[in-house]
Design an enzyme around this catalytic site. Structure first.
Site, PDB file in Angstrom:
ATOM      1  N   ARG A   1       0.953  -1.257   0.049  1.00 20.36           N
ATOM      2  CA  ARG A   1      -0.240   0.156  -0.052  1.00 20.36           C
ATOM      3  C   ARG A   1       0.710   1.119  -0.079  1.00 20.36           C
ATOM      4  NH1 ARG A   1      -2.790  -3.145   3.691  1.00 20.36           N
ATOM      5  NH2 ARG A   1      -4.472  -4.350   2.684  1.00 20.36           N
TER       6      ARG A   1
ATOM      7  N   LYS B   1       2.508  11.355 -11.649  1.00 23.76           N
ATOM      8  CA  LYS B   1       1.614  10.272 -12.156  1.00 23.76           C
ATOM      9  C   LYS B   1       2.424   9.196 -12.788  1.00 23.76           C
ATOM     10  CE  LYS B   1      -1.480  13.258 -15.055  1.00 23.76           C
ATOM     11  NZ  LYS B   1      -2.110  13.625 -16.141  1.00 23.76           N
TER      12      LYS B   1
ATOM     13  N   GLU C   1       8.195  17.597 -25.758  1.00 27.36           N
ATOM     14  CA  GLU C   1       7.801  17.804 -24.575  1.00 27.36           C
ATOM     15  C   GLU C   1       8.086  19.281 -23.856  1.00 27.36           C
ATOM     16  OE1 GLU C   1       5.257  16.347 -23.372  1.00 27.36           O
ATOM     17  OE2 GLU C   1       5.347  14.233 -23.663  1.00 27.36           O
TER      18      GLU C   1
ATOM     19  N   LYS D   1       6.510  22.534 -15.143  1.00 26.35           N
ATOM     20  CA  LYS D   1       5.984  21.360 -14.715  1.00 26.35           C
ATOM     21  C   LYS D   1       5.615  21.370 -13.210  1.00 26.35           C
ATOM     22  CE  LYS D   1       4.594  16.707 -15.216  1.00 26.35           C
ATOM     23  NZ  LYS D   1       4.958  15.518 -15.790  1.00 26.35           N
TER      24      LYS D   1
ATOM     25  N   GLU E   1      -5.027  17.073 -11.144  1.00 29.64           N
ATOM     26  CA  GLU E   1      -5.559  17.383 -12.587  1.00 29.64           C
ATOM     27  C   GLU E   1      -7.018  17.704 -12.517  1.00 29.64           C
ATOM     28  OE1 GLU E   1      -3.774  15.344 -15.659  1.00 29.64           O
ATOM     29  OE2 GLU E   1      -5.406  15.484 -16.863  1.00 29.64           O
TER      30      GLU E   1
ATOM     31  N   ARG F   1      -3.640  21.249 -14.512  1.00 22.63           N
ATOM     32  CA  ARG F   1      -2.595  20.196 -15.081  1.00 22.63           C
ATOM     33  C   ARG F   1      -2.839  19.590 -16.344  1.00 22.63           C
ATOM     34  NH1 ARG F   1       0.255  15.607 -11.298  1.00 22.63           N
ATOM     35  NH2 ARG F   1       1.764  14.857 -13.036  1.00 22.63           N
TER      36      ARG F   1
ATOM     37  N   ASN G   1      -1.029  18.320 -21.291  1.00 19.09           N
ATOM     38  CA  ASN G   1      -1.387  17.201 -22.175  1.00 19.09           C
ATOM     39  C   ASN G   1      -1.653  17.890 -23.716  1.00 19.09           C
ATOM     40  OD1 ASN G   1      -1.296  14.670 -20.870  1.00 19.09           O
ATOM     41  ND2 ASN G   1      -3.074  15.585 -19.598  1.00 19.09           N
TER      42      ASN G   1
ATOM     43  N   HIS H   1      -1.770  15.736 -26.755  1.00 15.01           N
ATOM     44  CA  HIS H   1      -1.692  14.358 -26.346  1.00 15.01           C
ATOM     45  C   HIS H   1      -3.060  13.603 -26.718  1.00 15.01           C
ATOM     46  CE1 HIS H   1       1.728  15.582 -24.257  1.00 15.01           C
ATOM     47  NE2 HIS H   1       2.107  14.440 -23.420  1.00 15.01           N
TER      48      HIS H   1
ATOM     49  N   HIS I   1      -1.902  10.258 -28.300  1.00 12.08           N
ATOM     50  CA  HIS I   1      -2.238   9.177 -27.597  1.00 12.08           C
ATOM     51  C   HIS I   1      -3.146   8.257 -28.689  1.00 12.08           C
ATOM     52  CE1 HIS I   1      -1.997  10.078 -23.303  1.00 12.08           C
ATOM     53  NE2 HIS I   1      -0.945   9.929 -23.601  1.00 12.08           N
TER      54      HIS I   1
ATOM     55  N   HIS J   1       6.763   8.269 -27.829  1.00 14.90           N
ATOM     56  CA  HIS J   1       5.607   9.108 -27.376  1.00 14.90           C
ATOM     57  C   HIS J   1       5.865  10.434 -27.710  1.00 14.90           C
ATOM     58  CE1 HIS J   1       2.868  10.834 -24.380  1.00 14.90           C
ATOM     59  NE2 HIS J   1       3.918  11.439 -24.019  1.00 14.90           N
TER      60      HIS J   1
HETATM   61  N1  LIG Z   1       4.281  10.158 -15.844  1.00 11.98           N
HETATM   62  C1  LIG Z   1       3.910  11.318 -16.719  1.00 11.98           C
HETATM   63  O1  LIG Z   1       3.619  12.284 -16.327  1.00 11.98           O
HETATM   64  C2  LIG Z   1       4.469  11.055 -18.191  1.00 11.98           C
HETATM   65  C3  LIG Z   1       4.720  12.175 -19.122  1.00 11.98           C
HETATM   66  C4  LIG Z   1       5.291  11.897 -20.258  1.00 11.98           C
HETATM   67  C5  LIG Z   1       5.500  10.550 -20.676  1.00 11.98           C
HETATM   68  N2  LIG Z   1       5.035   9.538 -19.865  1.00 11.98           N
HETATM   69  C6  LIG Z   1       5.457   8.245 -20.182  1.00 11.98           C
HETATM   70  O2  LIG Z   1       6.753   7.991 -20.477  1.00 11.98           O
HETATM   71  C7  LIG Z   1       6.780   7.073 -21.441  1.00 11.98           C
HETATM   72  C8  LIG Z   1       7.764   7.532 -22.530  1.00 11.98           C
HETATM   73  O3  LIG Z   1       9.153   7.583 -21.947  1.00 11.98           O
HETATM   74  P1  LIG Z   1      10.526   7.708 -22.743  1.00 11.98           P
HETATM   75  O4  LIG Z   1      10.484   8.369 -23.871  1.00 11.98           O
HETATM   76  O5  LIG Z   1      11.451   7.944 -21.752  1.00 11.98           O
HETATM   77  O6  LIG Z   1      10.551   6.387 -23.137  1.00 11.98           O
HETATM   78  P2  LIG Z   1      11.137   4.819 -22.594  1.00 11.98           P
HETATM   79  O7  LIG Z   1      11.066   4.798 -21.187  1.00 11.98           O
HETATM   80  O8  LIG Z   1      10.901   3.681 -23.420  1.00 11.98           O
HETATM   81  O9  LIG Z   1      12.825   5.097 -23.150  1.00 11.98           O
HETATM   82  C9  LIG Z   1      13.151   5.275 -24.406  1.00 11.98           C
HETATM   83  C10 LIG Z   1      14.473   4.225 -24.897  1.00 11.98           C
HETATM   84  O10 LIG Z   1      15.749   4.939 -24.458  1.00 11.98           O
HETATM   85  C11 LIG Z   1      16.314   3.750 -23.533  1.00 11.98           C
HETATM   86  N3  LIG Z   1      17.055   4.522 -22.396  1.00 11.98           N
HETATM   87  C12 LIG Z   1      16.615   5.049 -21.626  1.00 11.98           C
HETATM   88  N4  LIG Z   1      17.800   5.903 -20.868  1.00 11.98           N
HETATM   89  C13 LIG Z   1      18.876   5.745 -21.817  1.00 11.98           C
HETATM   90  C14 LIG Z   1      20.116   6.309 -21.702  1.00 11.98           C
HETATM   91  N5  LIG Z   1      20.447   7.263 -20.859  1.00 11.98           N
HETATM   92  N6  LIG Z   1      21.064   5.784 -22.818  1.00 11.98           N
HETATM   93  C15 LIG Z   1      20.517   5.005 -23.681  1.00 11.98           C
HETATM   94  N7  LIG Z   1      19.407   4.707 -23.826  1.00 11.98           N
HETATM   95  C16 LIG Z   1      18.548   4.952 -22.745  1.00 11.98           C
HETATM   96  C17 LIG Z   1      15.105   3.219 -23.162  1.00 11.98           C
HETATM   97  O11 LIG Z   1      15.707   1.900 -22.543  1.00 11.98           O
HETATM   98  C18 LIG Z   1      14.177   3.069 -24.161  1.00 11.98           C
HETATM   99  O12 LIG Z   1      14.742   1.883 -25.111  1.00 11.98           O
HETATM  100  C19 LIG Z   1       5.694   6.720 -22.045  1.00 11.98           C
HETATM  101  O13 LIG Z   1       5.193   5.462 -21.721  1.00 11.98           O
HETATM  102  C20 LIG Z   1       4.859   7.915 -21.606  1.00 11.98           C
HETATM  103  O14 LIG Z   1       3.361   7.695 -21.436  1.00 11.98           O
HETATM  104  C21 LIG Z   1       4.585   9.728 -18.644  1.00 11.98           C
HETATM  105 ZN   LIG Z   2       3.760  13.576 -22.864  1.00  9.02          ZN
END
Ligand SMILES: NC(=O)c1ccc[n+]([C@@H]2O[C@H](COP(=O)([O-])OP(=O)(O)OC[C@H]3O[C@@H](n4cnc5c(N)ncnc54)[C@H](O)[C@@H]3O)[C@@H](O)[C@H]2O)c1
Ligand SMILES: [Zn+2]
Length: 365
Positions: free
Chosen positions: A122, A144, A186, A228, A238, A242, A246, A249, A253, A266
């Site tokens: 939890r 999030k 972003e 942010k 949100e 907030r 998006n 998005h 999405h 993304h």
């Molecule tokens: N929680 C939130 O507020 C929020 C906001 C924006 C995006 N997201 C989420 O984030 C995700 C996208 O994140 P992302 O773009 O980081 O993708 P990801 O986590 O898939 O990373 C991208 C790629 O880079 C690789 N990688 C990571 N760090 C590295 C490094 N330093 N050197 C080499 N390779 C590296 C990863 O293994 C992966 O293959 C989505 O699922 C999206 O929904 C969440």
């Molecule tokens: Zn995003």
């Protein structure tokens, strides 16, 4: 080192930003509670940074017991099945209520590890070490967390804030170019929704960002985190404000879901979605043509897609957007630009005909 606080009264936490932060054990150790740490990472990031992070946690005779779980890499593994691997490891290694989960990786790892930390016993402590630009400017900040459902992105999750976020900008040196560009989408978003000066700075410095100029990257990360953090501290769950984070998005999405998770990054989907949101804003008469073309221009320079893939049809967009989290009582609320650069609205009060026109203008069928 720069420090940006996310101000949430008794849950306020720092974001540390700088070069070489993964060489400073105190920083991380002071936010670890209890004796057990579970580092959650993936098969790509583990060979690059896991040893370093484990060493950091154990440095100076800390007596912290460090376990790790290495997940398969990719958005398509951001699901309940993969999440179970984290819980399995946590149970097997006897993680207790005072343990800390550390997310080491991009947004996928951060979102999954955060959700696991929110649910395990939890709720246990949680630290973010984001290693992609996307995670450093956006996903690691604000709490999030969650996983995807086959029918929609991030449909299962929780709001759960970390103890701290440690952004070592040096980790970007190993990031593939395509991932870097995805993160820049972003960064552009913050300028458009609330920070005209930052958008202008990006127009001047886009080439430096793409060339990974350390000062330019550090500035973009800091300014993004400040934006942010401010939004999150005003509207953590949100209620309204907030949602403006998006921008682009809802369309984005739909693209991610429509072509299957992992087909586009993304940020790539968000970039195309942002151009579509700008198109709709222009059709509604809410922004002028020059702003619309500045947006297109900047995103083109950032080497991200500025239109959806040809496999996306109007019907696909409509079907997927109908289950968006921002649908309330049957109305789809969108973040649209309105007025001068740096202003947006979150509204369902737009002419749906204009939305249809936008979809038709970007899709061939
Ligand atoms: N929680 C939130 O507020 C929020 C906001 C924006 C995006 N997201 C989420 O984030 C995700 C996208 O994140 P992302 O773009 O980081 O993708 P990801 O986590 O898939 O990373 C991208 C790629 O880079 C690789 N990688 C990571 N760090 C590295 C490094 N330093 N050197 C080499 N390779 C590296 C990863 O293994 C992966 O293959 C989505 O699922 C999206 O929904 C969440
Ligand atoms: Zn995003």
């Amino acid at each position: 080192m720069e420090v940006v606080d996310v101000d949430l009264s008794d849950r306020t936490y720092p974001i540390y930003i700088g070069s070489g932060l993964l060489d400073k054990p105190e920083l991380l150790q002071k936010h670890v509670k209890g004796k057990n740490v579970l580092v959650v990472t993936n098969t790509t990031v583990a060979p690059l940074y896991l040893e370093k992070v484990v060493g950091l946690l154990k440095a100076n005779g800390s007596k912290i017991n460090v376990e790790s779980v290495i997940l398969p890499d990719g958005e398509k593994y951001k699901d309940m099945g993969t999440l179970m691997k984290v819980f399995d490891k946590a149970v097997e290694t006897r993680m207790d209520r005072r343990c800390t989960f550390v997310a080491l990786g991009g947004g996928v790892i951060g979102d999954m590890c955060g959700f696991a930390a929110a649910a395990f016993l939890r709720g246990v402590n949680f630290i973010q070490i984001p290693t992609t630009l996307m995670a450093q400017v956006d996903s690691s900040v604000g709490g999030k967390t969650g996983v995807n459902h086959p029918l929609g992105k991030n449909l299962i999750g929780a709001f759960y804030q970390p103890q701290c976020v440690v952004i070592d900008t040096d980790t970007l040196s190993t990031l593939p170019e395509r991932e870097l560009c995805s993160g820049i989408a972003e960064v552009v978003k913050y300028g458009l929704i609330r920070d005209a000066k930052f958008f202008e700075w990006q127009e001047e410095n886009m080439d430096k960002l793409l060339a990974r100029d350390p000062d330019a990257l550090a500035y973009a990360i800091k300014r993004s985190c400040e934006n942010k953090a401010e939004v999150v501290s005003l509207d953590e769950k949100e209620a309204g404000l907030r949602a403006t984070l998006n921008l682009g998005h809802t369309f984005g999405h739909a693209i991610e879901t429509g072509i299957g998770y992992g087909g586009w990054l993304h940020g790539e989907a968000v970039a195309a979605g942002t151009v579509m949101a700008a198109d709709l804003s222009f059709r509604l008469g809410w922004i002028d043509a020059s702003l619309q073309s500045r947006i297109l221009n900047l995103l083109e320079r950032a080497k991200v897609p500025v239109a959806p893939p040809s496999t996306m049809t109007v019907e696909k967009f409509q079907n997927i957007m109908a289950v968006d989290k921002k649908v309330v009582d049957g109305d789809l609320r969108l973040i649209l630009l309105k007025g001068e650069l740096g202003n947006c609205v979150f509204t369902s009060a737009y002419d749906t005909k204009a939305l249809e026109e936008t979809l038709h203008s970007f899709c061939s069928s």
